[in-house]
Design an enzyme around this catalytic site. Structure first.
Site, PDB file in Angstrom:
ATOM      1  CD  GLU A  87      -3.723  -2.612   7.135  1.00 13.37           C
ATOM      2  OE1 GLU A  87      -1.973  -2.502   7.016  1.00 13.37           O
ATOM      3  OE2 GLU A  87      -3.835  -1.239   6.840  1.00 13.37           O
ATOM      4  N   GLY A  96       2.474   2.400  10.546  1.00 19.01           N
ATOM      5  CA  GLY A  96       3.353   3.337  10.015  1.00 19.01           C
ATOM      6  C   GLY A  96       3.784   3.467  11.775  1.00 19.01           C
ATOM      7  CE  LYS A 108      -0.049   3.579   4.808  1.00 16.73           C
ATOM      8  NZ  LYS A 108       0.096   3.872   5.950  1.00 16.73           N
ATOM      9  CG  HIS A 159      -5.433   1.622   5.389  1.00 11.94           C
ATOM     10  ND1 HIS A 159      -5.174   2.600   6.041  1.00 11.94           N
ATOM     11  CD2 HIS A 159      -4.782   0.767   4.659  1.00 11.94           C
ATOM     12  CE1 HIS A 159      -3.789   2.305   6.882  1.00 11.94           C
ATOM     13  NE2 HIS A 159      -3.634   1.766   6.068  1.00 11.94           N
ATOM     14  CB  SER A 211       5.865  -1.832  11.238  1.00  9.71           C
ATOM     15  OG  SER A 211       5.378  -0.572  11.831  1.00  9.71           O
ATOM     16  CG  ASN A 220      -1.487   1.387   1.238  1.00 11.21           C
ATOM     17  OD1 ASN A 220      -1.695   2.410   0.647  1.00 11.21           O
ATOM     18  ND2 ASN A 220      -2.007   1.328   2.735  1.00 11.21           N
ATOM     19  CD  GLU A 233      -2.263   5.661   6.859  1.00  6.30           C
ATOM     20  OE1 GLU A 233      -2.974   5.484   5.412  1.00  6.30           O
ATOM     21  OE2 GLU A 233      -1.458   5.197   7.411  1.00  6.30           O
TER      22      GLU A 233
HETATM   23  C1  PEP Z   1      -1.076   0.017   5.795  1.00  5.75           C
HETATM   24  O1  PEP Z   1      -0.566   1.312   5.646  1.00  5.75           O
HETATM   25  O2  PEP Z   1      -1.144  -0.682   5.891  1.00  5.75           O
HETATM   26  C2  PEP Z   1       1.011  -0.244   6.381  1.00  5.75           C
HETATM   27  C3  PEP Z   1       0.232  -1.260   7.482  1.00  5.75           C
HETATM   28  O3  PEP Z   1       1.701   0.302   6.948  1.00  5.75           O
HETATM   29  P1  PEP Z   1       2.898  -0.178   7.668  1.00  5.75           P
HETATM   30  O4  PEP Z   1       3.168  -1.220   6.904  1.00  5.75           O
HETATM   31  O5  PEP Z   1       3.678   1.593   7.150  1.00  5.75           O
HETATM   32  O6  PEP Z   1       2.687   0.179   8.705  1.00  5.75           O
END
Ligand code: PEP
Length: 257
Positions: free
Chosen positions: A172, A178, A16, A100, A218, A14, A102
């Site tokens: 998630e 992040g 973003k 997601h 992460s 992803n 975010e």
């Molecule tokens: C994501 O944006 O779905 C995500 C898991 O980000 P990160 O791997 O940076 O934590």
């Protein structure tokens, strides 16, 4: 000995709001040779809308599928700034990320809009990756299962088993996105098992055993193998570490080395 999983894993990136079209072409020029022989998992890249055309063109002829990061539930209309499922299909996308954290956190996405977007994606033949996960406050209050249950029912309760079959779920935990703070494989395993039990209750054991549940939060080349060692974890949704072609390829190729 445990029976082999019937599920082919998927590793999805992803991006973003990162990368222009030119940066996308550059990414694929380095990435594709590194995954040319990868066959143990599906690979998905989800660039921003403006880089979709460059991604589709760059990935043509490879095993990499291109997904969008969002969509609107109507096929067209007076919805300034929005993009519909048929538009994504026309642009060459085969999948879409929905719900997601975010988008839930910053753009007012709710369980109801997730369900509407999901129906639109399915109607257009896009493979949805539906994100669920608890915040730190919810986890610390012991509400993880309650939150996952609410998000699962909100997204999927109106679907038939046939509707449900192409869907991928991404667990998630919001506190791991992040932040550099990954859920331990054990903790992710617990949540994945819980989600699979919800799928079994709603859609039956067969659908549940075929459901792919990705872990996101992460994920890096250093922790992917520990996560993938768990039977319940069927791949990863990767944010930050998917932006670099070498680090994303190292995650995709978690079986090597
Ligand atoms: C994501 O944006 O779905 C995500 C898991 O980000 P990160 O791997 O940076 O934590």
């Amino acid at each position: 000995m445990a029976a082999a999983s019937p599920r082919v894993p998927v590793v999805a990136g992803n991006w973003k709001m990162f990368k222009t079209g030119a940066e996308t072409r550059e990414f694929f020029a380095t990435f594709l040779p590194l995954v040319a022989r990868t066959s143990h998992c599906g690979i998905v890249v989800a660039p921003p809308f403006t880089a979709l055309a460059a991604a589709v063109e760059s990935a043509r002829g490879s095993a990499v599928a291109i997904a969008a990061q969002n969509l609107h539930w109507e096929p067209q209309g007076a919805f300034t700034g929005e993009i519909s499922a048929p538009m994504l299909v026309e642009s060459g996308c085969s999948g879409v990320i929905i719900g997601h954290s975010e988008r839930r956190q910053f753009f007012g996405e709710t369980d109801e809009t997730v369900a509407r977007k999901l129906r639109a994606a399915l109607a257009s033949g896009l493979e949805p990756i539906v994100c669920v996960g608890e915040t730190l406050t919810e986890r610390e209050a012991g509400q993880t299962e309650q939150v996952l249950d609410r998000q699962f029912q909100g997204a999927f309760s109106a679907l038939t088993p046939a509707d449900f079959s192409p869907i991928l779920v991404a667990y998630e935990p919001v506190w791991a996105i992040g932040t550099g703070r990954t859920a331990t494989p054990e903790l992710a395993d617990e949540a994945h098992r819980f989600l699979r039990s919800l799928a079994a209750r709603r859609f039956g054991d067969d659908a549940a055993s075929r459901l792919r549940i990705l872990y996101g939060g992460s994920v890096k080349p250093e922790n992917i193998r520990g996560l993938m060692a768990k039977d319940s974890i069927d791949g990863a949704l990767v944010g930050g570490a998917s932006l670099d072609p070498r680090s994303f390829a190292a995650i995709v190729n978690y079986k090597e080395g």
